[in-house]
Design a protein around this motif. Structure first.
Motif, PDB file in Angstrom:
ATOM      1  N   ASN A 110       0.774  -1.249   0.000  1.00  0.00           N
ATOM      2  CA  ASN A 110       0.000   0.000   0.000  1.00  0.00           C
ATOM      3  C   ASN A 110       0.801   1.293   0.000  1.00  0.00           C
ATOM      4  OD1 ASN A 110      -2.589  -1.211  -0.023  1.00  0.00           O
ATOM      5  ND2 ASN A 110      -2.416  -1.616   2.153  1.00  0.00           N
ATOM      6  N   TRP A 129      -1.614   4.969   1.697  1.00  0.00           N
ATOM      7  CA  TRP A 129      -2.264   3.679   1.933  1.00  0.00           C
ATOM      8  C   TRP A 129      -3.353   3.506   0.882  1.00  0.00           C
ATOM      9  CZ3 TRP A 129       0.689   1.145   5.167  1.00  0.00           C
ATOM     10  CH2 TRP A 129       0.316  -0.155   5.521  1.00  0.00           C
ATOM     11  N   TRP A 131      -6.280   3.952   1.072  1.00  0.00           N
ATOM     12  CA  TRP A 131      -7.286   4.994   1.286  1.00  0.00           C
ATOM     13  C   TRP A 131      -6.613   6.314   1.617  1.00  0.00           C
ATOM     14  CZ3 TRP A 131      -5.173   5.972   5.819  1.00  0.00           C
ATOM     15  CH2 TRP A 131      -4.708   4.896   6.587  1.00  0.00           C
ATOM     16  N   TRP A 298      -6.076   0.713  14.389  1.00  0.00           N
ATOM     17  CA  TRP A 298      -5.383  -0.100  13.387  1.00  0.00           C
ATOM     18  C   TRP A 298      -3.867   0.162  13.389  1.00  0.00           C
ATOM     19  CZ3 TRP A 298      -3.439   2.419   8.846  1.00  0.00           C
ATOM     20  CH2 TRP A 298      -2.981   1.548   7.841  1.00  0.00           C
ATOM     21  N   CYS A 327       0.831  -4.761   7.601  1.00  0.00           N
ATOM     22  CA  CYS A 327       0.938  -5.157   6.193  1.00  0.00           C
ATOM     23  C   CYS A 327       2.366  -5.153   5.656  1.00  0.00           C
ATOM     24  CB  CYS A 327       0.103  -4.231   5.310  1.00  0.00           C
ATOM     25  SG  CYS A 327      -1.645  -4.275   5.647  1.00  0.00           S
ATOM     26  N   GLU A 365      -2.188  -7.791  10.076  1.00  0.00           N
ATOM     27  CA  GLU A 365      -1.982  -8.579   8.859  1.00  0.00           C
ATOM     28  C   GLU A 365      -0.534  -8.904   8.536  1.00  0.00           C
ATOM     29  OE1 GLU A 365      -4.171  -6.640   5.709  1.00  0.00           O
ATOM     30  OE2 GLU A 365      -6.096  -7.252   6.544  1.00  0.00           O
ATOM     31  N   TRP A 435     -12.254 -10.280   3.337  1.00  0.00           N
ATOM     32  CA  TRP A 435     -12.198  -9.380   2.182  1.00  0.00           C
ATOM     33  C   TRP A 435     -12.696 -10.043   0.902  1.00  0.00           C
ATOM     34  CZ3 TRP A 435     -12.103  -4.393   2.471  1.00  0.00           C
ATOM     35  CH2 TRP A 435     -11.643  -3.809   3.661  1.00  0.00           C
ATOM     36  N   HIS A 439     -12.223  -7.266  -2.009  1.00  0.00           N
ATOM     37  CA  HIS A 439     -10.976  -7.492  -2.754  1.00  0.00           C
ATOM     38  C   HIS A 439     -11.085  -8.660  -3.729  1.00  0.00           C
ATOM     39  CE1 HIS A 439      -8.543  -4.322  -1.088  1.00  0.00           C
ATOM     40  NE2 HIS A 439      -8.728  -4.734   0.150  1.00  0.00           N
ATOM     41  N   GLU A 457     -12.285  -7.175  10.446  1.00  0.00           N
ATOM     42  CA  GLU A 457     -12.199  -6.328   9.246  1.00  0.00           C
ATOM     43  C   GLU A 457     -13.028  -6.933   8.139  1.00  0.00           C
ATOM     44  OE1 GLU A 457      -8.545  -5.435   7.279  1.00  0.00           O
ATOM     45  OE2 GLU A 457      -7.636  -4.604   9.085  1.00  0.00           O
ATOM     46  N   TRP A 547     -14.515  -2.309   8.328  1.00  0.00           N
ATOM     47  CA  TRP A 547     -13.449  -1.450   7.848  1.00  0.00           C
ATOM     48  C   TRP A 547     -14.088  -0.361   7.024  1.00  0.00           C
ATOM     49  CZ3 TRP A 547      -8.455  -1.055   9.031  1.00  0.00           C
ATOM     50  CH2 TRP A 547      -7.721  -0.129   8.282  1.00  0.00           C
ATOM     51  N   TRP A 558     -13.538   2.966   2.154  1.00  0.00           N
ATOM     52  CA  TRP A 558     -14.440   2.061   2.869  1.00  0.00           C
ATOM     53  C   TRP A 558     -15.097   2.743   4.077  1.00  0.00           C
ATOM     54  CZ3 TRP A 558      -9.479   0.981   1.163  1.00  0.00           C
ATOM     55  CH2 TRP A 558      -9.342  -0.042   0.220  1.00  0.00           C
TER      56      TRP A 558
HETATM   57  C1  BMA Z   1      -7.065  -4.182   5.425  1.00  0.00           C
HETATM   58  C2  BMA Z   1      -6.440  -3.188   6.320  1.00  0.00           C
HETATM   59  C3  BMA Z   1      -5.817  -2.061   5.609  1.00  0.00           C
HETATM   60  C4  BMA Z   1      -6.452  -1.757   4.311  1.00  0.00           C
HETATM   61  C5  BMA Z   1      -7.792  -2.392   4.148  1.00  0.00           C
HETATM   62  C6  BMA Z   1      -8.415  -2.174   2.819  1.00  0.00           C
HETATM   63  O1  BMA Z   1      -6.656  -5.398   5.325  1.00  0.00           O
HETATM   64  O2  BMA Z   1      -5.690  -3.764   7.306  1.00  0.00           O
HETATM   65  O3  BMA Z   1      -4.449  -2.280   5.463  1.00  0.00           O
HETATM   66  O4  BMA Z   1      -6.521  -0.418   4.131  1.00  0.00           O
HETATM   67  O5  BMA Z   1      -7.677  -3.731   4.343  1.00  0.00           O
HETATM   68  O6  BMA Z   1      -7.719  -2.803   1.790  1.00  0.00           O
END
Ligand code: BMA
Length: 750
Positions: A110, A129, A131, A298, A327, A365, A435, A439, A457, A547, A558
């Motif tokens: 990121n 990042w 975002w 976070w 991350c 993460e 996610w 994602h 999250e 999140w 988000w």
């Molecule tokens: C996660 C978070 C962030 C990130 C978010 C959106 O896994 O921990 O690192 O901004 O997803 O991708």
């Protein structure tokens, strides 16, 4: 600097983080100060590589934003005017230098330009990042103070609480760490037995009562307002119905297990000077208003300012507190780990007296991140895994030593203490980050296929409102694929995903306003689907933190609250889906009544069937249920009586009032929504809405006026007018409010 929030100016401001900066001022040293035995300079949140000089002579150096530095300055001061200077070396260049020295990559996902951010100790998201704005700020970000004393200075004050089984007695032990004028450190303790302690509860579970203790040491007095409570994080092993072993993650406060409802917190502005108490209060009050009881700090951000923790205590917001790693793969050489040890030794002692902090979590993460990067996977994996384990060990030991009453949760997500396995997609133990929908582009109802124990999250993006978008691009660029607008989307492909989702679920919106609005509607549906589905799995699932709560600049993200504090659809929906008493329709023709209160609830569940252009319900069935305290009651829905396109309205009537939800069986685009005529009447700050046909996601908007409505983003039904109250957050007259007001709904997007 041009305004870094506007257009693509971010690119033009990167030089700021690549330069060294000198910050200086003069100050008077009085005789009164100079004659003290000890005079020290104490720096908090000094970010990050700074050489301090007083009257031209070097006093000390800093290298870690998260440590507290105390330098002896007595030899450098003189009577009258003194000059203090902080020479801040470029953090980006420091990171690059360290990269050369270590001879190995330490990638962080990121980050945008400053690729070696993992090598330096400052908020990871300063480097950008998915975002966030990349702006490598540097400088004095916290308290910078000179202390002069003859006796001693207080370094830390904290306490431990030991309760008896029924919480009618608490033994409070207060610890005061001091350093005397000769530099000798010692700890003074004092035991205070308290009968019938006033208990502190998280928001929604009871009051936030406080107990005050005062510490007097020499000339100094510190008063602490603490919440007396016992917080336990349960990770007990168990088995599911099919006999599959797992482990819980549940939070028990004062003996009662509570379902955790909340969101993830990122720094509230990319610029430190905008991280003001007012901004913290506004965001945290919004969290409370949305029925949240937990916020996750976070790990890619910062240990927050004192006022943040004071407010969380005051408002009953529990904190899931990550340590500041995110991350990335991090080094574990002696210098790095030494730095980490020092910062934890400071931060944990600084913060541990806050009632709000529920647990310390090792990082965000970082277990998953081991396999994200070409450079770290494959044959290099064992090497990087070892480094991770070494860092976790240091963190674990620091928490055990400096805050033994709190749980150390190794990473988010993970299976639980002592377990460093990758828990990424594991919904049988510990916490998970889900996610799959955003994602991995799965459909919203994929959330129903997971059975998390605790989902810390999961998120879905939306665009900000027009008024925020207008702050970052010209009117001509208010278009999701215009370069300036796209620049305010940091997750590659994010805008395409949102637009594609619109095509999947809705008739395609006409025009910019409709598109911005619809992006927020679909975000709210995604999060509502997840939370309702997972709350219904209580007690298997005991927490959902979406999140993310907030933004740190104006951007598509988000968040449920956009930069500046305005609530998106999601935040209004969260207020409802986090309500202690909720009724929801679920796949398989099930209804669930969710009761997060401490009492059994006698409920009437009224199930109505409506036609999309109906003026009244086509049918109505009433069920009587008694729902146990702190539980989810899931049962079969009454059979649908009518064929054809219909939706259901679920009404939960209890002594606490009425909660209404709706239940559709197909995507919105599948239905011919009626062209509802929503009539608006305004009386001061009260807005009454009524309609002739069902109208969905009815949205009242006061453009340019700060404040929130009592409810919004709602389904409006004929014969059931709704009155919303607008609470302004600044000075505004009723006439200005009325002028700013517009009301729209889903059918008006096409
Ligand atoms: C996660 C978070 C962030 C990130 C978010 C959106 O896994 O921990 O690192 O901004 O997803 O991708």
């Amino acid at each position: 600097m041009p305004d870094p929030f506007f257009g693509q100016n971010e690119k033009k401001t990167q030089w700021v983080g690549r330069h060294d900066w000198t910050v200086s001022r003069t100050f008077e040293a009085t005789d009164e100060v100079l004659k003290r035995k000890a005079i020290v300079l104490r720096l908090e949140d000094c970010d990050a590589f700074c050489t301090i000089r007083i009257n031209g002579r070097e006093v000390g150096r800093t290298t870690d934003r998260f440590q507290r530095y105390t330098f002896d300055v007595k030899p450098y001061l003189r009577a009258g005017e003194n000059r203090i200077e902080g020479v801040f070396r470029s953090p980006e260049k420091e990171a690059d230098k360290r990269r050369e020295k270590v001879g190995r990559p330490f990638p962080m996902s990121n980050v945008q330009w400053s690729k070696n951010q993992a090598l330096i100790r400052k908020p990871a998201c300063h480097a950008g990042w998915d975002w966030g704005l990349a702006q490598m700020v540097t400088g004095f970000c916290g308290e910078t103070r000179i202390l002069a004393y003859d006796d001693c200075k207080i370094d830390y004050v904290y306490s431990t609480q030991e309760f008896n089984a029924d919480f009618t007695h608490c033994d409070l032990t207060v610890y005061v760490e001091i350093t005397d004028a000769d530099g000798k450190a010692s700890t003074v303790t004092s035991k205070i037995p308290i009968d019938n302690p006033p208990l502190w509860w998280p928001n929604g579970a009871g009051e936030q009562k406080f107990y005050t203790y005062t510490v007097k040491v020499g000339s100094q007095t510190i008063t602490r307002k603490i919440g007396l409570r016992k917080v336990e994080v349960l990770n007990t092993p168990d088995k599911d119905e099919a006999g599959k072993p797992g482990a819980r993650m549940a939070v028990r406060v004062n003996g009662r297990e509570l379902f955790m409802k909340g969101a993830n917190w990122i720094p509230c502005s990319a610029f430190e000077n905008e991280q003001t108490p007012d901004r913290y209060r506004d965001l945290l009050e919004s969290a409370v208003a949305a029925n949240m009881n937990m916020i996750r700090v976070w790990g890619g951000g910062q240990y927050e300012k004192d006022c943040f923790y004071d407010m969380c205590d005051e408002m009953g917001l529990l904190l899931w507190h990550d340590l500041m790693f995110s991350c990335a793969v991090y080094p574990a050489d002696e210098r790095f780990l030494g730095s980490v040890r020092e910062e934890l030794k400071h931060q944990v002692r600084r913060l541990r007296d806050h009632a709000s902090i529920a647990l310390w979590c090792g990082d965000n993460e970082c277990v998953g991140a081991l396999t994200w990067f070409e450079e770290t996977k494959g044959e290099n994996l064992p090497y990087y895994k070892k480094l991770l384990e070494a860092r976790h060990k240091v963190s674990d030991e620091a928490v055990a030593k400096y805050d033994p009453q709190r749980m150390f949760w190794p990473s988010s997500p993970c299976a639980g203490p002592g377990n460093y396995a990758n828990n990424w997609k594991n919904d049988s133990q510990g916490d998970m980050h889900n996610w799959t929908v955003w994602h991995e582009n799965a459909s919203f109802d994929a959330y129903y296929t997971f059975r998390p124990r605790f989902c810390s999250e999961f998120g879905y993006q939306s665009f900000p409102s027009r008024e925020v978008a207008e702050t970052f691009c010209a009117a001509k660029d208010l278009n999701p694929t215009a370069p300036d607008f796209e620049w305010h989307q940091k997750n590659p492909g994010g805008n395409q995903r949102m637009l594609e989702t619109m095509a999947r679920y809705f008739r395609f919106p006409q025009g910019t306003d409709a598109m911005l609005y619809l992006s927020q509607v679909q975000q709210s549906i995604a999060m509502k689907t997840a939370v309702e589905g997972w709350r219904a799995q209580r007690p298997r699932c005991m927490g959902t933190l979406y999140w993310q709560l907030n933004d740190n600049w104006p951007v598509a993200s988000w968040s449920s609250i956009e930069y500046g504090g305005k609530w998106k659809h999601l935040h209004y929906q969260a207020k409802r889906f986090f309500d202690p008493l909720v009724v929801v329709g679920l796949p398989g023709d099930k209804i669930a009544v969710l009761n997060d209160t401490a009492a059994d609830v006698k409920a009437k569940v009224i199930v109505e069937e409506w036609a999309f252009d109906g003026a009244e319900p086509l049918s109505s069935t009433t069920l009587e249920r008694t729902v146990k305290a702190d539980s989810a009651d899931v049962f079969n829905a009454p059979e649908c009586k009518l064929a054809g396109p219909r939706f259901r309205v679920l009404r939960l009537v209890t002594a606490a009032g009425e909660f209404v939800n709706d239940w559709l069986f197909d995507y919105y685009k599948a239905y011919d929504l009626a062209k509802a005529d929503v009539k608006v009447s305004v009386d001061g700050f009260k807005v009454t809405l009524q309609t002739d046909k069902p109208a969905f996601f009815v949205w009242a908007n006061a453009k340019g006026v700060r404040g929130e409505f009592s409810d919004n983003s709602l389904t409006l039904l004929p014969g059931r007018p709704v009155t919303l109250t607008f609470t302004p957050k600044g000075k505004v007259t009723a006439a200005e409010f009325r002028k700013s007001l517009t009301v729209t709904h889903l059918r008006e997007t096409y």
